[in-house]
Design an enzyme around this catalytic site. Sequence first.
Site, short mmCIF file in Angstrom:
data_model
loop_
_atom_site.label_atom_id
_atom_site.label_comp_id
_atom_site.label_asym_id
_atom_site.label_seq_id
_atom_site.Cartn_x
_atom_site.Cartn_y
_atom_site.Cartn_z
N ARG A 121 -1.84 0.84 3.13
CA ARG A 121 -2.19 -0.31 2.30
C ARG A 121 -1.03 -1.24 1.98
NH1 ARG A 121 -4.90 2.12 -2.83
NH2 ARG A 121 -4.38 0.02 -3.58
N TYR A 167 -4.47 11.40 -0.03
CA TYR A 167 -4.11 10.14 -0.69
C TYR A 167 -2.69 10.28 -1.20
CZ TYR A 167 -3.70 6.26 -3.87
OH TYR A 167 -3.25 5.12 -4.49
N HIS A 210 -4.65 15.19 6.97
CA HIS A 210 -6.11 15.24 6.87
C HIS A 210 -6.59 14.84 5.47
CE1 HIS A 210 -5.86 17.72 10.52
NE2 HIS A 210 -5.06 18.53 9.88
N ALA A 237 -4.87 19.77 3.91
CA ALA A 237 -6.07 18.93 3.99
C ALA A 237 -6.67 18.68 2.61
CB ALA A 237 -7.11 19.60 4.89
#
Length: 220
Positions: free
Chosen positions: A90, A123, A120, A137
Amino acid sequence: MNKMKTKDLFSPSEISHIDDFLFDKEYPWELLPLLKEYIQKIIKEGLPGYHKIKDDVLVGEDVKIAETATIVGPTIIGHKVEIRPGAYIRGSVLIGDECVIGNSSELKNALLLKHVQVPHYNYVGDSVLGNYAHMGAGSICSNLKSDGQPVVIHGETDIATGIRKIGAILGDHADIGCGSVLNPGTIVGKNSQMYPLTMGRGVYPENVIIKATKEFVERK
């Protein structure tokens, strides 16, 4: 003793434009408000062996980027990085060499040193991940308190950062178990490992196994 300073958490990555920035501040969270401007400066000046794929995205050599990945600038991606399908970068992201940004993982305002794996459904917001750090993950770096107030680092003494968004700080070789959530301002020391499904909060020493929020043992 809980070690929170930059020099205690990270060894040099041997990537000059990262190390120059990383070791400029005593504490790693102090870098976060400066990251965007620093990346923009480096992109403007250019780096040997890097090329632009957009006006504000600089990419090193031997980088693999999936067609379905989204990359927003300003961003710098190091050599031999793999960005897998559905990854979302982002902006204000500085990625070191040999990192993996995995499927459906999202990064913003983050600094990743060398050989970091975010492979996986992760954030990583407003965070610093050390050399060879790994996120299992579905593990998350939560970066905003529920009351929206500035983050406090809860170590042996509390440190008021004055910064509204801070995710996690992972020392070199830190390993976060699958499905874990690191609360804003969580610090995991070098070579420490967190069990899956753990809620991280506060500052954890180096060389420990973190079994629960307030339970850890020496890693042998």
